[in-house]
Design a protein around this motif. Structure first.
Motif, PDB file in Angstrom:
ATOM      1  N   SER A   1     -12.828  16.628  -5.310  1.00  0.00           N
ATOM      2  CA  SER A   1     -12.431  16.611  -6.728  1.00  0.00           C
ATOM      3  C   SER A   1     -10.969  16.195  -6.878  1.00  0.00           C
ATOM      4  O   SER A   1     -10.615  15.467  -7.795  1.00  0.00           O
ATOM      5  CB  SER A   1     -12.633  17.985  -7.353  1.00  0.00           C
ATOM      6  N   ILE A   2     -10.138  16.683  -5.968  1.00  0.00           N
ATOM      7  CA  ILE A   2      -8.709  16.337  -6.039  1.00  0.00           C
ATOM      8  C   ILE A   2      -8.523  14.833  -5.829  1.00  0.00           C
ATOM      9  O   ILE A   2      -7.816  14.162  -6.587  1.00  0.00           O
ATOM     10  CB  ILE A   2      -7.891  17.129  -4.981  1.00  0.00           C
ATOM     11  N   GLN A   3      -9.208  14.296  -4.815  1.00  0.00           N
ATOM     12  CA  GLN A   3      -9.092  12.863  -4.538  1.00  0.00           C
ATOM     13  C   GLN A   3      -9.594  12.026  -5.717  1.00  0.00           C
ATOM     14  O   GLN A   3      -9.003  11.001  -6.055  1.00  0.00           O
ATOM     15  CB  GLN A   3      -9.869  12.501  -3.271  1.00  0.00           C
ATOM     16  N   HIS A   4     -10.679  12.503  -6.340  1.00  0.00           N
ATOM     17  CA  HIS A   4     -11.225  11.794  -7.501  1.00  0.00           C
ATOM     18  C   HIS A   4     -10.186  11.720  -8.612  1.00  0.00           C
ATOM     19  O   HIS A   4      -9.985  10.667  -9.216  1.00  0.00           O
ATOM     20  CB  HIS A   4     -12.484  12.510  -7.998  1.00  0.00           C
ATOM     21  N   CYS A   5      -9.524  12.864  -8.881  1.00  0.00           N
ATOM     22  CA  CYS A   5      -8.542  12.900  -9.968  1.00  0.00           C
ATOM     23  C   CYS A   5      -7.338  12.033  -9.667  1.00  0.00           C
ATOM     24  O   CYS A   5      -6.834  11.335 -10.546  1.00  0.00           O
ATOM     25  CB  CYS A   5      -8.084  14.336 -10.213  1.00  0.00           C
ATOM     26  N   ILE A   6      -6.857  12.075  -8.429  1.00  0.00           N
ATOM     27  CA  ILE A   6      -5.703  11.253  -8.068  1.00  0.00           C
ATOM     28  C   ILE A   6      -6.071   9.764  -8.159  1.00  0.00           C
ATOM     29  O   ILE A   6      -5.302   8.950  -8.642  1.00  0.00           O
ATOM     30  CB  ILE A   6      -5.177  11.618  -6.655  1.00  0.00           C
TER      31      ILE A   6
ATOM     32  N   THR B   1      -3.807   1.068  -2.803  1.00  0.00           N
ATOM     33  CA  THR B   1      -4.500   1.851  -1.771  1.00  0.00           C
ATOM     34  C   THR B   1      -5.366   0.928  -0.910  1.00  0.00           C
ATOM     35  O   THR B   1      -5.722  -0.168  -1.342  1.00  0.00           O
ATOM     36  CB  THR B   1      -5.401   2.927  -2.407  1.00  0.00           C
TER      37      THR B   1
ATOM     38  N   LYS C   1       0.828  -1.218   0.000  1.00  0.00           N
ATOM     39  CA  LYS C   1       0.000   0.000   0.000  1.00  0.00           C
ATOM     40  C   LYS C   1       0.858   1.262   0.000  1.00  0.00           C
ATOM     41  O   LYS C   1       1.930   1.297   0.598  1.00  0.00           O
ATOM     42  CB  LYS C   1      -0.887   0.049   1.248  1.00  0.00           C
TER      43      LYS C   1
ATOM     44  N   LYS D   1      -4.634   3.531 -12.246  1.00  0.00           N
ATOM     45  CA  LYS D   1      -3.667   3.161 -13.291  1.00  0.00           C
ATOM     46  C   LYS D   1      -2.598   2.235 -12.730  1.00  0.00           C
ATOM     47  O   LYS D   1      -2.182   1.277 -13.379  1.00  0.00           O
ATOM     48  CB  LYS D   1      -3.009   4.424 -13.882  1.00  0.00           C
ATOM     49  N   MET D   2      -2.148   2.533 -11.499  1.00  0.00           N
ATOM     50  CA  MET D   2      -1.134   1.671 -10.863  1.00  0.00           C
ATOM     51  C   MET D   2      -1.717   0.278 -10.611  1.00  0.00           C
ATOM     52  O   MET D   2      -1.071  -0.734 -10.876  1.00  0.00           O
ATOM     53  CB  MET D   2      -0.677   2.274  -9.531  1.00  0.00           C
TER      54      MET D   2
ATOM     55  N   ILE E   1       2.965  10.253 -15.439  1.00  0.00           N
ATOM     56  CA  ILE E   1       1.895  11.188 -15.063  1.00  0.00           C
ATOM     57  C   ILE E   1       2.531  12.426 -14.427  1.00  0.00           C
ATOM     58  O   ILE E   1       3.357  12.300 -13.520  1.00  0.00           O
ATOM     59  CB  ILE E   1       0.931  10.545 -14.044  1.00  0.00           C
TER      60      ILE E   1
ATOM     61  N   HIS F   1     -13.095  17.877 -14.238  1.00  0.00           N
ATOM     62  CA  HIS F   1     -14.026  17.299 -13.265  1.00  0.00           C
ATOM     63  C   HIS F   1     -14.832  18.391 -12.581  1.00  0.00           C
ATOM     64  O   HIS F   1     -16.030  18.261 -12.367  1.00  0.00           O
ATOM     65  CB  HIS F   1     -13.239  16.477 -12.236  1.00  0.00           C
TER      66      HIS F   1
ATOM     67  N   CYS G   1      -7.192  17.216 -15.185  1.00  0.00           N
ATOM     68  CA  CYS G   1      -8.268  16.317 -14.775  1.00  0.00           C
ATOM     69  C   CYS G   1      -9.163  17.023 -13.762  1.00  0.00           C
ATOM     70  O   CYS G   1     -10.392  16.957 -13.835  1.00  0.00           O
ATOM     71  CB  CYS G   1      -7.673  15.047 -14.181  1.00  0.00           C
TER      72      CYS G   1
ATOM     73  N   THR H   1      -8.448   8.303 -10.121  1.00  0.00           N
ATOM     74  CA  THR H   1      -8.616   7.823 -11.500  1.00  0.00           C
ATOM     75  C   THR H   1      -7.323   7.914 -12.316  1.00  0.00           C
ATOM     76  O   THR H   1      -7.068   7.043 -13.137  1.00  0.00           O
ATOM     77  CB  THR H   1      -9.732   8.596 -12.237  1.00  0.00           C
ATOM     78  N   CYS H   2      -6.519   8.953 -12.065  1.00  0.00           N
ATOM     79  CA  CYS H   2      -5.307   9.136 -12.881  1.00  0.00           C
ATOM     80  C   CYS H   2      -4.098   8.400 -12.333  1.00  0.00           C
ATOM     81  O   CYS H   2      -3.167   8.110 -13.075  1.00  0.00           O
ATOM     82  CB  CYS H   2      -4.937  10.615 -13.003  1.00  0.00           C
ATOM     83  N   VAL H   3      -4.062   8.134 -11.020  1.00  0.00           N
ATOM     84  CA  VAL H   3      -2.859   7.527 -10.440  1.00  0.00           C
ATOM     85  C   VAL H   3      -3.151   6.137  -9.860  1.00  0.00           C
ATOM     86  O   VAL H   3      -2.651   5.127 -10.373  1.00  0.00           O
ATOM     87  CB  VAL H   3      -2.226   8.429  -9.356  1.00  0.00           C
ATOM     88  N   TRP H   4      -3.973   6.063  -8.815  1.00  0.00           N
ATOM     89  CA  TRP H   4      -4.138   4.773  -8.118  1.00  0.00           C
ATOM     90  C   TRP H   4      -4.752   3.712  -9.025  1.00  0.00           C
ATOM     91  O   TRP H   4      -4.285   2.577  -9.078  1.00  0.00           O
ATOM     92  CB  TRP H   4      -4.985   4.912  -6.847  1.00  0.00           C
TER      93      TRP H   4
END
Lengths: 151, 149
Positions: free
Chosen positions: B103-108, B90, A2, B115-116, A127, A139, A135, B110-113
């Motif tokens: 909104s910030i958490q949503h972007c992180i 996560t 994690k 994808k990883m 990224i 959003h 993004c 979808t774009c980071v976690w």
């Protein structure tokens, strides 16, 4: 395997900083408030990010923090590595001095773990903070439209 | 960000079993000895692997463990999920709180976690136990050549 809260909250705070830095430097207090974390915790994270050359601090009454480079030049990989250390799924693959395991060199699974680390690094290094900012703007535009529609 | 000992030791033990089985049952204590892992601990790991249908056990004097399927049919992802749960960078708590996220958490997410996690699961499901066994033989082959030189 994690990502810790330090990595998660740190990335959130950095994106918040990027969003608000168009108006000059951003105070720690306002970032902490918007992210819903304590100021002490954000400070702890920002000290690491500053040492890593990702952000800069400005002293004085109008002081605060700014990104050290353009947000297109800061990768998520750089931020996570600064906060979390190498994204290694096992400790032995980042031990550079001497092997910490007597099986090093004849381990059945070392190659697999190395490819896990390389794969994750490829993802996060591709990224940038600019990508997250775009993004966020997209959003937010959708969310704002929703509100107008209801009115 | 680390895998637990259960995942690390379990994967090693599965490769060991695949390498040493050759159609016969392998005693847990022989895996334990070769891998430098305690037999007690391996018993716990193999109990999980057996419940997940990855290995079969045979009781008795000649008893031990054998792979439930051919190594080429056993994806690494399946082994790791059995031992570690979902392969995700996560916590499940974070993933379950999508409704309250900013909104910030949503972007992180979808774009980071996401994808990883996708890359991690794709990699683990693209490799089988056979691939790890092949790599192991290659690794030993290289070592032997070096010794002779």
């Amino acid at each position: 395997m994690k990502i810790s809260t330090k990595g998660r909250y740190g990335l959130e705070a950095l994106v918040d900083l990027a969003i608000h830095s168009s108006e000059g430097c951003v105070s720690l207090k306002s970032i902490a408030e918007r992210c819903g974390r304590s100021e002490a915790y954000i400070l702890q994270i920002f000290l690491i990010l500053r040492r890593s050359g990702i952000i800069e601090s400005i002293r004085g009454a109008q002081g605060g923090y700014i990104l050290a480079r353009d947000c297109s030049q800061i990768t998520v990989g750089e931020v996570l590595t600064a906060l979390e250390g190498p994204l290694a799924p096992v400790a032995c693959i980042t031990h550079t001095t001497e092997p910490i395991c007597e099986r090093y060199g004849r381990c059945e699974t070392l190659g697999f773990w190395e490819s896990v680390m390389n794969t994750l690094n490829d993802v996060v290094n591709s990224i940038t903070i600019e990508d997250l900012l775009k993004c966020y703007q997209e959003h937010k535009a959708i969310e704002d439209n929703k509100i107008e529609y209801y009115i | 960000m680390k895998f637990s000992t259960k995942g690390r030791y379990g994967l090693r033990a599965m490769v060991d079993l695949a390498v040493n089985a050759r159609g016969e049952h392998v005693a847990l204590c022989s895996i334990a000895e070769r891998q430098g892992i305690s037999t007690n601990y391996l018993e716990q790991v193999f109990s999980v692997l057996r419940k997940s249908g990855l290995v079969k056990s045979v009781k008795g004097a000649q008893g031990g463990y054998i792979l439930a399927e051919a190594p080429s049919n056993i994806k690494i992802g399946r082994i790791l999920r059995a031992l570690e749960g979902p392969l995700s960078v996560t916590d499940e708590k974070v993933e379950d709180s999508n409704e309250n996220e900013t909104s910030i958490q949503h972007c992180i997410r979808t774009c980071v976690w996401d994808k990883m996690n996708e890359a991690l699961n794709d990699l683990a499901d693209s490799l089988t136990l056979e691939d790890l066994v092949d790599n192991y033989w290659k690794m030993l082959g290289v070592e032997e050549t070096m010794y002779y030189i």
